[in-house]
Motif scaffolding. Structure first.
Motif, PDB file in Angstrom:
ATOM      1  N   VAL A   1       6.656   6.643   1.805  1.00 42.19           N
ATOM      2  CA  VAL A   1       6.256   5.289   2.168  1.00 42.19           C
ATOM      3  C   VAL A   1       5.021   4.882   1.373  1.00 42.19           C
ATOM      4  N   ASP A   2       4.085   5.790   1.207  1.00 40.08           N
ATOM      5  CA  ASP A   2       2.872   5.502   0.450  1.00 40.08           C
ATOM      6  C   ASP A   2       3.215   5.187  -1.006  1.00 40.08           C
ATOM      7  N   ARG A   3       4.124   5.900  -1.594  1.00 35.74           N
ATOM      8  CA  ARG A   3       4.540   5.638  -2.977  1.00 35.74           C
ATOM      9  C   ARG A   3       5.237   4.294  -3.084  1.00 35.74           C
ATOM     10  N   GLU A   4       6.043   3.950  -2.103  1.00 32.83           N
ATOM     11  CA  GLU A   4       6.719   2.653  -2.131  1.00 32.83           C
ATOM     12  C   GLU A   4       5.711   1.515  -2.033  1.00 32.83           C
ATOM     13  N   ILE A   5       4.698   1.682  -1.217  1.00 34.34           N
ATOM     14  CA  ILE A   5       3.663   0.653  -1.105  1.00 34.34           C
ATOM     15  C   ILE A   5       2.900   0.531  -2.420  1.00 34.34           C
ATOM     16  N   ASP A   6       2.569   1.644  -3.053  1.00 36.27           N
ATOM     17  CA  ASP A   6       1.886   1.599  -4.340  1.00 36.27           C
ATOM     18  C   ASP A   6       2.732   0.878  -5.383  1.00 36.27           C
TER      19      ASP A   6
ATOM     20  N   ASP B   1       1.831  -2.636  -7.263  1.00 38.11           N
ATOM     21  CA  ASP B   1       1.788  -2.712  -8.736  1.00 38.11           C
ATOM     22  C   ASP B   1       2.660  -3.871  -9.232  1.00 38.11           C
ATOM     23  N   GLU B   2       3.798  -4.071  -8.601  1.00 36.39           N
ATOM     24  CA  GLU B   2       4.698  -5.145  -9.019  1.00 36.39           C
ATOM     25  C   GLU B   2       4.127  -6.502  -8.641  1.00 36.39           C
ATOM     26  N   ASN B   3       3.481  -6.605  -7.492  1.00 37.04           N
ATOM     27  CA  ASN B   3       2.958  -7.884  -7.003  1.00 37.04           C
ATOM     28  C   ASN B   3       1.434  -7.822  -6.920  1.00 37.04           C
ATOM     29  N   SER B   4       0.791  -7.587  -8.014  1.00 39.34           N
ATOM     30  CA  SER B   4      -0.665  -7.437  -8.018  1.00 39.34           C
ATOM     31  C   SER B   4      -1.380  -8.753  -7.732  1.00 39.34           C
ATOM     32  N   GLU B   5      -0.711  -9.858  -7.871  1.00 40.83           N
ATOM     33  CA  GLU B   5      -1.373 -11.135  -7.618  1.00 40.83           C
ATOM     34  C   GLU B   5      -1.513 -11.422  -6.121  1.00 40.83           C
TER      35      GLU B   5
END
Length: 64
Positions: free
Chosen positions: A49-54, A58-62
């Motif tokens: 879950v932590d990796r998925e959140i990271d 990263d994909e939606n940094s805005e």
């Protein structure tokens, strides 16, 4: 010590000494030994879950 108690002292002493002898008993447990691995499974789930959140951040940094 009265002579009438003298014959009782040896059996009493033997009983006391017999009660103090060490006893070692080896027996198999009645139930099988079980190993609980819930902690490891929970840890793996939290890491996933932590990796998925990271990855999402990263994909939606805005967003932040």
């Amino acid at each position: 010590m009265p002579r009438s108690l003298l014959p009782l002292t040896l059996p009493a002493l033997l009983l006391v000494l017999a009660g103090c002898t060490p006893t070692v008993q080896v027996a198999a447990p009645a139930e099988p030994i079980t190993i609980n691995l819930n902690v490891k499974i929970k840890h793996e789930i939290l890491v996933k879950v932590d990796r998925e959140i990271d990855d999402m951040l990263d994909e939606n940094s805005e967003l932040f």
